[in-house]
Design an enzyme around this catalytic site. Structure first.
Site, short mmCIF file in Angstrom:
data_model
loop_
_atom_site.label_atom_id
_atom_site.label_comp_id
_atom_site.label_asym_id
_atom_site.label_seq_id
_atom_site.Cartn_x
_atom_site.Cartn_y
_atom_site.Cartn_z
N ARG A 24 0.81 -1.23 0.00
CA ARG A 24 0.00 0.00 0.00
C ARG A 24 0.84 1.28 0.00
O ARG A 24 2.04 1.24 0.23
CB ARG A 24 -0.91 0.02 1.24
CG ARG A 24 -0.11 0.01 2.55
CD ARG A 24 -0.99 -0.35 3.72
NE ARG A 24 -0.23 -0.38 4.96
CZ ARG A 24 -0.55 0.28 6.07
NH1 ARG A 24 -1.62 1.02 6.10
NH2 ARG A 24 0.19 0.19 7.16
N THR A 134 11.31 3.14 9.15
CA THR A 134 10.95 2.53 7.88
C THR A 134 11.50 3.33 6.71
O THR A 134 11.35 4.55 6.66
CB THR A 134 9.41 2.48 7.76
OG1 THR A 134 8.92 1.69 8.85
CG2 THR A 134 8.98 1.85 6.44
N LYS A 159 14.54 -0.14 8.56
CA LYS A 159 13.63 -1.19 8.14
C LYS A 159 13.28 -0.93 6.68
O LYS A 159 12.52 0.00 6.37
CB LYS A 159 12.37 -1.19 9.00
CG LYS A 159 11.45 -2.31 8.63
CD LYS A 159 10.50 -2.62 9.73
CE LYS A 159 9.68 -3.83 9.38
NZ LYS A 159 8.67 -4.12 10.38
N LYS A 161 11.72 -1.48 3.18
CA LYS A 161 10.54 -2.10 2.56
C LYS A 161 10.85 -2.46 1.11
O LYS A 161 11.21 -1.58 0.30
CB LYS A 161 9.36 -1.12 2.60
CG LYS A 161 8.84 -0.86 4.01
CD LYS A 161 8.08 -2.04 4.55
CE LYS A 161 7.36 -1.71 5.85
NZ LYS A 161 6.63 -2.87 6.38
N ASP A 189 11.92 -6.02 4.94
CA ASP A 189 10.52 -6.45 5.05
C ASP A 189 9.93 -6.52 3.64
O ASP A 189 9.74 -5.48 3.00
CB ASP A 189 9.73 -5.46 5.91
CG ASP A 189 8.32 -5.97 6.22
OD1 ASP A 189 7.93 -7.03 5.67
OD2 ASP A 189 7.61 -5.32 7.01
N GLU A 217 11.72 -10.05 6.92
CA GLU A 217 10.38 -10.15 7.48
C GLU A 217 9.39 -10.56 6.39
O GLU A 217 9.37 -10.00 5.31
CB GLU A 217 10.02 -8.78 8.06
CG GLU A 217 8.67 -8.73 8.73
CD GLU A 217 8.49 -7.44 9.54
OE1 GLU A 217 9.51 -6.83 9.94
OE2 GLU A 217 7.34 -7.06 9.77
N ASP A 242 5.51 -11.92 10.31
CA ASP A 242 4.63 -10.80 10.69
C ASP A 242 3.18 -11.17 10.36
O ASP A 242 2.46 -11.67 11.23
CB ASP A 242 5.08 -9.51 9.98
CG ASP A 242 4.21 -8.31 10.34
OD1 ASP A 242 3.36 -8.45 11.24
OD2 ASP A 242 4.36 -7.23 9.74
N LYS A 266 2.24 -7.30 17.04
CA LYS A 266 1.58 -5.99 16.89
C LYS A 266 0.25 -6.04 17.62
O LYS A 266 -0.52 -7.00 17.42
CB LYS A 266 1.33 -5.68 15.40
CG LYS A 266 2.59 -5.50 14.59
CD LYS A 266 2.27 -5.27 13.11
CE LYS A 266 3.54 -5.05 12.32
NZ LYS A 266 3.29 -5.07 10.86
N CYS A 294 4.34 -2.15 14.64
CA CYS A 294 3.13 -1.33 14.65
C CYS A 294 2.57 -1.21 13.25
O CYS A 294 3.25 -1.49 12.27
CB CYS A 294 3.43 0.07 15.20
SG CYS A 294 4.68 0.99 14.28
N ASP A 320 10.11 -1.81 16.53
CA ASP A 320 9.78 -1.17 15.25
C ASP A 320 8.55 -0.30 15.50
O ASP A 320 7.44 -0.64 15.14
CB ASP A 320 9.51 -2.26 14.21
CG ASP A 320 8.96 -1.70 12.90
OD1 ASP A 320 9.32 -0.57 12.56
OD2 ASP A 320 8.18 -2.40 12.24
N ASP A 322 8.19 3.22 14.85
CA ASP A 322 8.59 4.52 14.32
C ASP A 322 7.42 5.39 13.90
O ASP A 322 7.62 6.52 13.46
CB ASP A 322 9.53 4.32 13.12
CG ASP A 322 8.84 3.56 11.98
OD1 ASP A 322 7.80 2.91 12.24
OD2 ASP A 322 9.34 3.61 10.85
MG MG Z 1 5.88 -6.23 8.41
#
Ligand code: MG
Length: 357
Positions: A24, A134, A159, A161, A189, A217, A242, A266, A294, A320, A322
């Protein structure tokens, strides 16, 4: 302290820069804050951010779930805390973010009643935490630039992405690795973006170039437990689950198969604090460490996550959280200090976050 009223309101805050993953793109935070008011005037706050692609919830579905749960709680005393939690979790299946938002408000109230910061009520002592930040999925140049900017802001853990294209992902990670050198730890991730075979190819390619991230992840689809096991048996990079793990039951299924090295807890997946604490205990039983992660959410639920991380600091070794630092401003009053990578809990009773008067 009898529960008199439960209300919700939309909590909105603009992001400093758009948040992009394989699932997303988001430009501003919009989540739901739950306010539980008691007859004696005390108030508890909770929060949850719907991530439709992950939990299946939306703002509207959260409001509907909370409306459904509300009559079960009104009239209960905060002293009947366990009964209240049971009622929430037996009221309706799933809807984990809505349940979490209500739970956080109840935990806020109970710890206020005891005059303790939540982490102390839960048995924690640690008050300072270092979160990663992130790096959104973008073209390689932008990701390198964002990584260097994060270092300049004091972050030591990135982290990253990835997950939309295995070959491009290899180039992205190599470029970031070359740019940040030994100044940062990389957590990757892929947000379910790869197949198991692609995951092994990407990770083995990176590993043979001398790049071993702290973890990878959720490289494959949430329900692909066999895929996770296949990857774990073939790569050195530790594997973190996750989207595959919402509940303690999900964790046991993976841990029994020895299919992962870490679990990302989470509150929005576990249905709140009680489930998160349980999940951490289960991971400990299997000798597996956890990340406290989160959704893109605001200071109420992020603070709650930090309290949980303190309570289970022996098993929650990666933070994590942030999301608050990604916001350009927030309409909340907080005694929890969010200073880029450093988060510090205060001695204030409760979660330490309330709405601006
Ligand atoms: Mg994740």
């Amino acid at each position: 302290m009898k529960i008199k009223e439960i209300t919700t309101f939309l909590f909105k805050a603009p992001l400093k820069t758009p948040f992009k993953t394989a699932l997303r793109r988001v430009d501003s935070l919009e989540d739901l804050v739950v306010v539980i008011a008691c007859e004696d005037g005390s108030v508890g706050y909770g929060e949850g951010a719907p991530a439709p692609a992950i939990t299946g919830e939306t703002i509207d579905s959260m409001i509907a779930a909370i409306e459904h749960i509300k009559p079960l709680l009104i009239g209960l005393e905060i002293e009947e805390f366990d009964t209240a939690l049971e009622k929430i979790h037996h009221s309706i299946p799933k809807n984990t973010t809505a349940k979490s938002a209500i739970e956080i408000a109840l935990y806020d109230l109970k710890s206020k009643m005891l005059g303790l910061p939540l982490y102390r009520m839960l048995g924690g002592t640690q008050t300072t935490f270092k979160t990663d930040i992130t790096i959104s999925m973008n073209e390689t140049d932008t990701m390198v630039r964002d990584s260097l900017e994060a270092l300049a802001r004091g972050y030591e853990i990135l982290k990253v992405k990835i997950g939309d294209n295995p070959q491009k992902d290899i180039r992205r990670v190599k470029a970031i690795w070359d740019a940040v050198g030994k100044q940062a730890t990389l957590r990757l991730d892929a947000n379910q973006g790869w197949s198991a075979v692609q995951s092994v190819q990407v990770l083995q390619t990176l590993e043979s170039a001398g790049i071993v991230a702290e973890c990878i992840e959720q490289p494959v689809k949430a329900d692909d437990l066999a895929g996770l096991k296949y990857i774990k048996e073939r790569v050195q990079t530790p594997l973190l689950a996750d989207e595959s793990v919402f509940s303690a039951k999900d964790a046991v299924a993976l841990l029994e198969r020895q299919a992962v090295d870490y679990i990302n807890i989470k509150l929005a997946k576990t249905g709140g604090i009680s489930g998160a604490l349980k999940l951490a205990d289960i991971a400990r039983d299997y000798g597996v460490k956890c990340m406290l992660g989160c959704m893109l959410e605001g200071p109420f639920s992020i603070a709650a996550g930090v309290h949980v991380a303190s309570a289970k600091a022996d098993v929650i070794t990666m933070i994590d959280l942030d999301a608050v630092s990604l916001l350009s401003c927030t309409p909340a009053k907080t005694s929890v200090r969010f200073e880029e990578s450093r988060i510090t809990l205060s001695g204030e009773a409760g979660i330490g976050v309330s709405i601006l008067a």
